[in-house]
Design an enzyme around this catalytic site. Sequence first.
Site, PDB file in Angstrom:
ATOM      1  N   ALA A 174      -4.978   3.578   0.303  1.00  0.00           N
ATOM      2  CA  ALA A 174      -4.675   3.215  -1.008  1.00  0.00           C
ATOM      3  C   ALA A 174      -3.163   3.238  -1.300  1.00  0.00           C
ATOM      4  O   ALA A 174      -3.088   2.442  -2.581  1.00  0.00           O
ATOM      5  CB  ALA A 174      -5.168   4.434  -2.293  1.00  0.00           C
ATOM      6  N   ASP A 175      -2.411   3.604  -0.654  1.00  0.00           N
ATOM      7  CA  ASP A 175      -0.792   3.459  -1.286  1.00  0.00           C
ATOM      8  C   ASP A 175      -0.053   3.190   0.176  1.00  0.00           C
ATOM      9  O   ASP A 175       1.005   3.848   0.267  1.00  0.00           O
ATOM     10  CB  ASP A 175      -0.375   4.600  -1.748  1.00  0.00           C
ATOM     11  CG  ASP A 175       1.032   4.215  -2.544  1.00  0.00           C
ATOM     12  OD1 ASP A 175       1.361   3.000  -2.621  1.00  0.00           O
ATOM     13  OD2 ASP A 175       2.036   5.135  -2.848  1.00  0.00           O
ATOM     14  N   LEU A 176      -0.717   2.462   1.003  1.00  0.00           N
ATOM     15  CA  LEU A 176       0.263   2.046   2.403  1.00  0.00           C
ATOM     16  C   LEU A 176       1.648   1.130   2.013  1.00  0.00           C
ATOM     17  O   LEU A 176       1.408  -0.086   1.592  1.00  0.00           O
ATOM     18  CB  LEU A 176      -0.662   1.357   3.289  1.00  0.00           C
ATOM     19  CG  LEU A 176      -0.173   0.962   4.767  1.00  0.00           C
ATOM     20  CD1 LEU A 176       0.046   2.625   5.354  1.00  0.00           C
ATOM     21  CD2 LEU A 176      -1.174   0.200   5.656  1.00  0.00           C
ATOM     22  N   ASN A 180       5.597   5.331   3.292  1.00  0.00           N
ATOM     23  CA  ASN A 180       4.614   6.140   3.741  1.00  0.00           C
ATOM     24  C   ASN A 180       4.232   6.119   5.224  1.00  0.00           C
ATOM     25  O   ASN A 180       3.215   6.453   5.715  1.00  0.00           O
ATOM     26  CB  ASN A 180       3.252   6.095   2.792  1.00  0.00           C
ATOM     27  CG  ASN A 180       3.705   6.267   1.260  1.00  0.00           C
ATOM     28  OD1 ASN A 180       4.460   7.371   1.176  1.00  0.00           O
ATOM     29  ND2 ASN A 180       3.018   5.880   0.692  1.00  0.00           N
ATOM     30  N   ARG A 213      -0.606  -4.607   0.669  1.00  0.00           N
ATOM     31  CA  ARG A 213       0.317  -3.821   0.230  1.00  0.00           C
ATOM     32  C   ARG A 213       1.575  -3.568   0.747  1.00  0.00           C
ATOM     33  O   ARG A 213       2.696  -3.494   0.517  1.00  0.00           O
ATOM     34  CB  ARG A 213      -0.536  -2.559  -0.364  1.00  0.00           C
ATOM     35  CG  ARG A 213       0.432  -1.658  -1.267  1.00  0.00           C
ATOM     36  CD  ARG A 213      -0.616  -0.239  -1.620  1.00  0.00           C
ATOM     37  NE  ARG A 213       0.087   0.203  -2.831  1.00  0.00           N
ATOM     38  CZ  ARG A 213      -0.031   0.274  -4.016  1.00  0.00           C
ATOM     39  NH1 ARG A 213      -0.818  -0.815  -4.482  1.00  0.00           N
ATOM     40  NH2 ARG A 213       0.576   1.042  -4.822  1.00  0.00           N
TER      41      ARG A 213
END
Length: 247
Positions: A174-176, A180, A213
């Site tokens: 979801a927030d790659l 991260n 993303r």
Amino acid sequence: MDSVELEHYGNDIVAYDKTLFPEFPNDLFNPEFLSSEPLLQYRHLLPTRVKGRGGLHLFTYHDQSLVLRHYYRGGAVSKFVKDAYLWCGLYKTRAMGELQTLFALQRLDLPAPAPAAARIRRTGLMYRADLVTRFIPKAQPLSMKLSEHPLSADTWRRIGAVIRQFHDKGCNHADLNAHNILLDEKKMVYLIDFDKAVIGRSAGAFQKTNIARLQRSLLKLSNSDSAFHYSDRDFNSLMEGYGPGQC
């Protein structure tokens, strides 16, 4: 989460891995307390060095090297509410959600931080939260690595292969992004920050969304810093490591 113990301290709820700790005092979620106890070997990593508005708090407890992170709001709402969230039940809090996700990733033998503890501090209809994970030694974010030097094609392929491992297990990060993904001195690759991640998703659009993303994140960093070591060839190597299918 059979290994999780819950303790109540007034309006605070502390959840911790009882296979690691006989207890996990509420004070361990307070940086002021951590910094006052020399035996805890406290260090503060400032936001300039790591992603996160408050930075990270490193300490040692029961021979475990640990990282404390406070949850802060992001986006436009952060201008009005810094770190409070609407209470909808314990297991719908950000901290308990991420703790459960990390336990699931551990069972799947995926390279992610090992869960240690979480605290939820409820105040009326709102709550604030903290998460503690085990520290990954001698590891740096991909974004920091690329600000220092280029990476080999083999390293980019390793990154792609690890992302594929998560996707093959149905994990939607979801927030790659470039902050991260961690690389240690042995070039081992880890994904971190699983707030809002979902596990058990069948193949579908989320794989392409994750990859897109990450690519936007790398391009944004490259466009903002001429010394950032990234090119289209690097991303092609990542995709070689990721392999065919799904994307």
